[in-house]
Enzyme design. Structure first.
Site, mmCIF file in Angstrom:
data_model
loop_
_atom_site.group_PDB
_atom_site.id
_atom_site.type_symbol
_atom_site.label_atom_id
_atom_site.label_comp_id
_atom_site.label_asym_id
_atom_site.label_seq_id
_atom_site.Cartn_x
_atom_site.Cartn_y
_atom_site.Cartn_z
ATOM 1 N N LYS A 22 -9.493 19.019 1.757
ATOM 2 C CA LYS A 22 -9.033 17.801 2.446
ATOM 3 C C LYS A 22 -9.203 17.936 3.956
ATOM 4 C CE LYS A 22 -4.579 17.146 3.428
ATOM 5 N NZ LYS A 22 -4.212 16.562 4.750
ATOM 6 N N ASN A 23 -8.807 19.079 4.502
ATOM 7 C CA ASN A 23 -8.815 19.256 5.950
ATOM 8 C C ASN A 23 -10.219 19.408 6.525
ATOM 9 O OD1 ASN A 23 -6.045 19.023 6.031
ATOM 10 N ND2 ASN A 23 -5.677 21.229 5.993
ATOM 11 N N CYS A 120 6.066 12.751 12.936
ATOM 12 C CA CYS A 120 5.606 13.316 11.669
ATOM 13 C C CYS A 120 6.731 14.152 11.088
ATOM 14 C CB CYS A 120 4.374 14.170 11.883
ATOM 15 S SG CYS A 120 3.766 14.941 10.385
ATOM 16 N N ARG A 125 3.203 17.446 16.723
ATOM 17 C CA ARG A 125 1.742 17.478 16.748
ATOM 18 C C ARG A 125 1.166 16.493 17.765
ATOM 19 N NH1 ARG A 125 -0.262 17.965 10.531
ATOM 20 N NH2 ARG A 125 1.086 16.213 10.127
ATOM 21 N N ASP A 312 0.104 26.210 6.064
ATOM 22 C CA ASP A 312 -0.003 25.380 4.871
ATOM 23 C C ASP A 312 0.271 26.143 3.577
ATOM 24 O OD1 ASP A 312 -0.479 23.056 6.210
ATOM 25 O OD2 ASP A 312 -2.621 22.949 5.799
ATOM 26 N N ARG A 404 -1.554 13.272 -1.566
ATOM 27 C CA ARG A 404 -2.293 13.267 -0.306
ATOM 28 C C ARG A 404 -3.220 14.475 -0.203
ATOM 29 N NH1 ARG A 404 0.920 14.169 4.102
ATOM 30 N NH2 ARG A 404 -1.028 14.002 5.245
#
Length: 424
Positions: A22-23, A120, A125, A312, A404
């Site tokens: 995803k990233n 967030c 961030r 993560d 997500r």
């Protein structure tokens, strides 16, 4: 609203394929804005964030084509004509990665209007490093009514090269500035650049499109601007966080699984900690055979930028430590609010206490099923792992967070023997 219902206690057995990262996919899709030629992307993960980014690009005028119909893993993007170089608040508020359109739009079209991301759940961030870097490259930037209004200076048609030293290591900042620099006039040097594999993956795509980027995988990137980029056909890197999540799952509940289509070379810090916990692994070029037949050992760690232990993976290891033998010390240095899963895990019987940015995890022999609520993407994954080992039934609400970043996680776990279903 959908939820996951699961019953723990079933070891995992079988094989699982890892999706694209995803990233990496999100900035790589934004790179399509840098050329009018088609960009073919392969190994695209089928995730909510990916669908949101495709919707944003489509709103701007990018054509989105899935050549294999229902197979969403291959997409062709073409930004031949951009009608609206803007990312509205409605899009950015659901996915902060939308800020990644700023650099490409500014570099190719000379102007952009992008909503500020706002708050967030896991931390602030800020995007000040993005703005600072683009100003150094000659951009005029004003922030009005919650939007970043950016344009090249009057009398210029392109950004210009600059030496940019960011105050902190920022992944999206490095990606945004790198995309802005590839079409700038002259040479740009990015110091203190992020070294994550996803940043390198973006750089490799840009070079395949005709960019001139040196120093891939280091904190010193040199980018010689070119006048235009061209089409490319590129396969997105495997998701190292999904790989690490499945490794944590089998380490927690036990069993024997083979992970295919992965990139073990991007997970060295995680693999070292899993070996310390007692997970036995046979590692190939793109496969990992993982075997666990005993209670894991508690492992302490500190999150930091790549190649150190990734933030993560912190929540997933928290779940592993919750049922491990011994006590672990977990220190979070990247995001200030990334312990929100602790309260939910304690509802399952874990013994975790927090002091500042450190959590002390005293392992217990078993967890007990309960109703819990996901608070963010990786917290969702940690609760799934905890549910795999908990006695009785565990219900996880708000799993839109999970969707997500994980491609059909419950289906993959079911195929490995877990008792887990999605329901409304």
């Amino acid at each position: 609203m959908e939820k996951l219902v699961m019953k723990g206690g079933r070891p995992l057995h079988g094989e699982v394929n890892i999706a694209g990262a995803k990233n990496a996919a999100l900035p790589i899709m934004c790179a399509a804005l840098l050329t009018q030629d088609p960009i073919t992307l392969r190994n695209l993960p089928d995730l909510q964030d990916v669908r949101t980014m495709l919707k944003l690009l489509s709103q701007m005028g990018v054509s989105v084509n899935f050549p294999n119909g229902s197979d969403k893993s291959i997409v062709i993007l073409q930004a031949k004509q951009i009608d609206k170089p803007e990312a509205t608040y409605d899009m950015v508020k659901t996915m902060r990665a939308s800020i990644l359109v700023l650099g490409p739009l500014l570099a190719r079209f000379g102007h952009a209007r992008v909503s500020l991301p706002g708050g967030c759940a896991i931390g602030a961030r800020p995007v000040d490093q993005h703005i600072k870097g683009m100003q150094a490259m000659g951009a005029q930037i004003e922030i009005e009514h919650g939007y970043i209004e950016a344009s090249v200076k009057e009398g210029s048609t392109r950004l210009h090269g600059a030496r940019i030293l960011t105050d902190m290591i920022t992944v999206t900042g490095t990606e945004n500035l790198m995309m802005a620099a590839v079409l700038a006039e002259g040479k740009t040097v990015l110091e203190n650049a992020a070294r994550e594999p996803e940043v390198t993956d973006l750089a490799m795509l840009l070079n395949a499109m005709g960019a001139k980027i040196k120093g891939l995988g280091t904190d010193h990137l040199e980018i010689e601007g070119v006048e235009k980029l061209h089409s490319a056909d590129y396969e997105i890197i495997a998701d190292r966080i999904e790989t690490g999540t499945f490794l944590c799952a089998v380490a927690a509940i036990g069993g024997k699984i083979t992970i295919n289509r992965c990139r073990p070379d991007t997970l060295e810090a995680v693999i070292a900690k899993l070996e310390e916990a007692g997970l036995e692994m046979t590692i190939g070029k793109d496969t990992i055979l993982a075997v666990m037949n005993k209670r894991p050992k508690a492992v302490s760690f500190r999150t930091s930028e790549y190649p150190s232990f990734p933030t993560d993976m912190q929540a997933q290891f928290m779940a592993l430590n919750a049922i491990a033998s011994g006590t672990a010390r977990v220190t979070e240095t990247i995001f200030e609010n990334r312990f929100m899963h602790v309260q939910e895990m304690n509802r399952l019987g874990a013994k975790i206490t927090i002091e500042g940015n450190t959590a002390m995890v005293e392992g217990v022999k078993k967890l007990s099923g309960a109703s819990v609520m996901a608070t963010d993407l990786r917290a969702s994954a940690s609760l799934v792992i905890a549910g795999l080992v908990a006695d009785g039934e565990t219900t996880i609400d708000r799993i839109y967070h999970l969707d997500r970043g994980y491609d059909r996680m419950e289906r993959k776990l079911s195929a490995l023997g877990a008792e887990i279903v999605r329901s409304k």
